[in-house]
Design a protein around this motif. Sequence first.
Motif, short mmCIF file in Angstrom:
data_model
loop_
_atom_site.label_atom_id
_atom_site.label_comp_id
_atom_site.label_asym_id
_atom_site.label_seq_id
_atom_site.Cartn_x
_atom_site.Cartn_y
_atom_site.Cartn_z
N MET A 1 70.25 -27.80 11.74
CA MET A 1 70.60 -26.41 11.95
C MET A 1 71.13 -26.22 13.37
N ASN A 2 72.09 -25.37 13.49
CA ASN A 2 72.70 -25.05 14.78
C ASN A 2 71.72 -24.19 15.59
N PRO A 3 71.29 -24.65 16.77
CA PRO A 3 70.33 -23.87 17.56
C PRO A 3 70.93 -22.57 18.11
N TYR A 4 72.25 -22.41 18.01
CA TYR A 4 72.90 -21.21 18.51
C TYR A 4 73.23 -20.23 17.40
N ALA A 5 72.81 -20.54 16.18
CA ALA A 5 73.08 -19.67 15.05
C ALA A 5 71.96 -18.65 14.89
N ILE A 6 72.32 -17.51 14.36
CA ILE A 6 71.32 -16.51 14.00
C ILE A 6 71.15 -16.55 12.49
N GLU A 7 69.96 -16.24 12.01
CA GLU A 7 69.77 -16.12 10.57
C GLU A 7 69.91 -14.65 10.22
N THR A 8 70.80 -14.35 9.28
CA THR A 8 71.04 -12.97 8.92
C THR A 8 70.01 -12.50 7.90
N TYR A 9 70.01 -11.22 7.64
CA TYR A 9 69.07 -10.61 6.70
C TYR A 9 69.16 -11.27 5.33
N TYR A 10 70.37 -11.59 4.91
CA TYR A 10 70.57 -12.19 3.59
C TYR A 10 70.60 -13.72 3.63
N GLY A 11 70.10 -14.31 4.71
CA GLY A 11 69.85 -15.74 4.76
C GLY A 11 70.99 -16.64 5.17
N HIS A 12 72.03 -16.09 5.73
CA HIS A 12 73.12 -16.92 6.24
C HIS A 12 72.79 -17.35 7.67
N PHE A 13 73.27 -18.51 8.05
CA PHE A 13 73.16 -18.94 9.44
C PHE A 13 74.53 -18.75 10.06
N PHE A 14 74.57 -17.98 11.12
CA PHE A 14 75.82 -17.51 11.68
C PHE A 14 75.89 -17.83 13.16
N ASP A 15 76.92 -18.57 13.56
CA ASP A 15 77.16 -18.87 14.97
C ASP A 15 78.24 -17.91 15.46
N PRO A 16 77.88 -16.93 16.30
CA PRO A 16 78.85 -15.94 16.72
C PRO A 16 80.00 -16.50 17.56
N THR A 17 79.83 -17.71 18.09
CA THR A 17 80.92 -18.31 18.87
C THR A 17 81.86 -19.13 18.00
N GLU A 18 81.45 -19.42 16.77
CA GLU A 18 82.29 -20.16 15.83
C GLU A 18 82.14 -19.56 14.43
N PRO A 19 82.55 -18.32 14.25
CA PRO A 19 82.36 -17.67 12.96
C PRO A 19 83.26 -18.25 11.87
N THR A 20 82.73 -18.30 10.67
CA THR A 20 83.53 -18.68 9.51
C THR A 20 83.40 -17.59 8.46
N ALA A 21 84.41 -17.45 7.64
CA ALA A 21 84.40 -16.43 6.60
C ALA A 21 83.22 -16.62 5.64
N GLU A 22 82.86 -17.88 5.39
CA GLU A 22 81.77 -18.16 4.45
C GLU A 22 80.43 -17.62 4.95
N ASP A 23 80.28 -17.49 6.26
CA ASP A 23 79.01 -17.03 6.84
C ASP A 23 78.92 -15.50 6.92
N ILE A 24 80.02 -14.83 6.63
CA ILE A 24 80.06 -13.37 6.73
C ILE A 24 79.75 -12.77 5.36
N ASP A 25 78.83 -11.82 5.34
CA ASP A 25 78.41 -11.20 4.09
C ASP A 25 78.42 -9.69 4.30
N LEU A 26 79.15 -8.97 3.46
CA LEU A 26 79.26 -7.53 3.60
C LEU A 26 77.88 -6.87 3.53
#
Length: 181
Positions: A1-26
């Motif tokens: 797991m990326n230590p710089y990622a945040i876990e979102t409410y719906y369980g995605h791991f999101f790195d705000p410095t390297e965002p990908t469309a797959e990690d974005i959830d409406l």
Amino acid sequence: MNPYAIETYYGHFFDPTEPTAEDIDLRDIAHALSLLTRANGHFKEFYSVARHSLNCAYEAKARGDSRRIQLFALLHDGAESYIGDLTRPLRRHLPQFTQYERVLQALIFEKYADTALTEAEQAEVKAIDDAMLYHEFLTFRGMALFETVPPLAISLSYDSKTPAETEAEFLEVYASLKDAL
């Protein structure tokens, strides 16, 4: 797991410095924005970024703007759900934050609106956002931020909806706008 990622409410791991469309959830966007406050919480009542975004979409509709402008007005602060916000006085000193925000916001627009804004559309969404800012501060703080009062076609008032109700409304408005394009 990326230590710089945040876990979102719906369980995605999101790195705000390297965002990908797959990690974005409406759903994450709607949920987080319904809990984030405008003006860093310095209004006299709870007023969420999601409510602000909904009001921007409603303002675009009241102005007779296209459903496309309404959709962009709804999504315009989506990046805040992942990286938060900085007040305008501080933001001007942190250009790198602004760059991260621009990249993320463009990715959100691309994923959920399928296209980029034209310059004229950007100007209209900004005008709506600035008008909303002015009238929010006037309504919730009694402060006039600009010398010239920007026009506002809708009425602002304290909204007693819960964050969960606002989150659901955000998703419903998105679905109605997206389906109509």
